[in-house]
Write an enzyme that holds these catalytic residues in place. Structure first.
Site, PDB file in Angstrom:
ATOM      1  N   HIS A 122       0.865  -1.178   0.000  1.00 27.99           N
ATOM      2  CA  HIS A 122       0.000   0.000   0.000  1.00 27.99           C
ATOM      3  C   HIS A 122       0.904   1.230   0.000  1.00 27.99           C
ATOM      4  O   HIS A 122       2.068   1.163   0.428  1.00 27.99           O
ATOM      5  CB  HIS A 122      -0.897   0.022   1.238  1.00 27.99           C
ATOM      6  CG  HIS A 122      -1.975  -1.023   1.236  1.00 27.99           C
ATOM      7  ND1 HIS A 122      -2.955  -1.063   0.274  1.00 27.99           N
ATOM      8  CD2 HIS A 122      -2.231  -2.058   2.091  1.00 27.99           C
ATOM      9  CE1 HIS A 122      -3.777  -2.075   0.534  1.00 27.99           C
ATOM     10  NE2 HIS A 122      -3.356  -2.694   1.621  1.00 27.99           N
ATOM     11  N   CYS A 166      -0.193   2.472  -4.526  1.00 33.26           N
ATOM     12  CA  CYS A 166      -0.944   3.689  -4.817  1.00 33.26           C
ATOM     13  C   CYS A 166      -0.094   4.912  -4.509  1.00 33.26           C
ATOM     14  O   CYS A 166       0.794   4.877  -3.662  1.00 33.26           O
ATOM     15  CB  CYS A 166      -2.223   3.745  -3.977  1.00 33.26           C
ATOM     16  SG  CYS A 166      -3.557   2.767  -4.649  1.00 33.26           S
TER      17      CYS A 166
END
Length: 459
Positions: free
Chosen positions: A270, A313
């Site tokens: 992430h 991301c």
């Protein structure tokens, strides 16, 4: 007379049989044509026609090289599918079975079933088609208001599966034509590769970070492709931010960097803009990662190419895409040139200092010879398939396997950008339906970076 007549009759039947066989080879059986026509819309909508799929049909001699190139040159998945379906009925009676086999080999069994099941099982087929698809997920930090569940709503946006075709080898002629203007890539192994993959996050320390289902597929894909490209690959799973830092520092100090041609670092987690998450919810800044391999901190890799791939991301914004509008192409604004602000002195001053500069050791910039591929643009989310891995890693894997033989890495990442641009989420009834992603890369490479796969010059 009877014996001669029998022989004549036998040879006539033989000739007729050959003729009928030749006629049959000219086209597909009518029942198979009907099946393709009946489900053409569904096939064009759901089928994924990629290099692996086409290669399977080429291996069975169903498609010629020019046909394969024409199909893969089409700009969208729908157009590739339509072009293939228009060719298949003319490619002989084996074309249908080969087509179904290619569907099975690329994990599109549901489409094979659709074509081959008998009509009386329409009810079962309809039940399968109507079943809900797994849904998409983002790689970024999930807002606190999102509930954590054992089976969170994550994405399965398309039917692609990781390409496992062997890396295509570089030819000796290609190497000899390009080795002079490119980085030296002759060592065996080519270099060391580090893959850090965070899949499971501490539910206490990082309650808002869901498990990255499909991340384990990405790490295995990268391990395999870089092993085939002759790298010694180290894979580390589920590290805290401090654990990642220690792992990277240790990797950068390995003495083997001195004798190899290059280095690869892949970070899967992430993330937010400029940083990725450890399993403890703490951030590791990417700028620190690049600094760890710069010319000052990693002298063993000076003047050698250092490749980075970041699957994470860079924000929470979902790219919903825009409708393409027709019309004339926009013209480029004229460029504006100016002198370098820090240029050297002119005239006699240059002449006077030349000899002195020649006695000094050559200096390097603090950071050079790096290239980094990012899965998404600044501020946007990266897409991951929970069963088949992320879009970006899938495309990097495919491009390296098919294009590294004759394409330098910057152009490979341009091709990856083009493939990512064409991809589109498929999850009807959810906010992720028709979602988009755009990858990008940055580079301070100073030469062409060819990997010259499977080629080792003989001295």
């Amino acid at each position: 007379m009877n014996l001669d007549h029998s022989r004549y009759h036998f040879h006539t039947l033989q000739r007729r049989g050959s003729w009928f066989t030749m006629l049959g080879e000219c086209g597909m059986l009518e029942r198979d044509k009907r099946g393709l026509r009946k489900y053409a819309v569904t096939l064009c909508k759901e089928m994924v026609v990629d290099e692996l799929f086409i290669q399977s049909l080429q291996t069975d001699d169903i498609l010629t090289d020019s046909m394969a190139e024409g199909i893969l040159a089409e700009p969208t998945s729908h157009k590739r599918s339509w072009r293939l379906l228009s060719l298949l009925p003319k490619r002989g009676p084996r074309a249908f079975s080969s087509f179904c086999s290619a569907l099975r080999d690329t994990e599109q069994q549901h489409l094979c079933t659709l074509l081959t099941e008998s009509p009386e099982r329409d009810g079962e087929r309809q039940r399968y088609v109507d079943s809900p698809l797994p849904l998409p997920t983002q790689e970024g930090m999930v807002p606190a208001k999102r509930t954590r569940t054992q089976e969170s709503m994550e994405m399965c946006l398309d039917a692609d599966s990781p390409i496992t075709s062997p890396v295509l080898p570089c030819t000796p002629d290609f190497y000899l034509k390009h080795c002079q203007q490119s980085y030296s890539m002759v060592s065996s192994p080519r270099g060391l590769a580090l893959v850090i993959s965070n899949v499971s996050f501490d539910p206490c320390a990082a309650p808002d970070l869901d498990s990255r289902k499909g991340g384990e597929v990405d790490e295995e894909v990268l391990r395999k492709v870089f092993t085939e490209l002759d790298y010694i690959v180290t894979v580390r799973r589920d590290l805290t931010a401090q654990g990642m830092r220690a792992c990277i520092e240790q990797f950068g100090r390995r003495q083997q960097h001195q004798t190899v041609s290059s280095c690869v670092v892949c970070l899967l987690s992430h993330g937010v803009e400029g940083a990725i998450y450890g399993t403890d919810g703490q951030l590791l800044e990417l700028d620190w990662v690049f600094e760890a391999f710069d010319n000052a901190h990693c002298p063993l890799l000076q003047n050698k190419p250092k490749m980075f791939f970041i699957q994470a991301c860079r924000g929470e914004e979902m790219d919903c895409g825009v409708e393409q509008s027709d019309g004339p192409e926009r013209t480029q604004s004229p460029g504006c040139e100016q002198r370098d602000a820090g240029r050297e002195g002119e005239g006699d001053e240059d002449t006077r200092q030349t000899e002195e500069r020649g006695r000094l050791r050559v200096k390097l910039p603090q950071r050079s010879d790096m290239i980094c591929g990012f899965a998404s643009l600044k501020g946007t989310a990266a897409m991951r398939n929970t069963k088949r891995g992320s879009w970006f890693i899938q495309e990097v894997n495919s491009a390296l396997r098919f294009r590294a033989r004759d394409t330098h890495l910057s152009d490979i990442l341009v091709q990856v950008n083009g493939r990512i641009k064409d991809r589109e989420g498929y999850a009807p009834g959810t906010p992720h339906h028709r979602c988009k992603e755009m990858s990008e890369f940055t580079s301070s490479l100073c030469k062409d970076l060819y990997l010259f796969p499977k080629y080792h010059p003989q001295y």
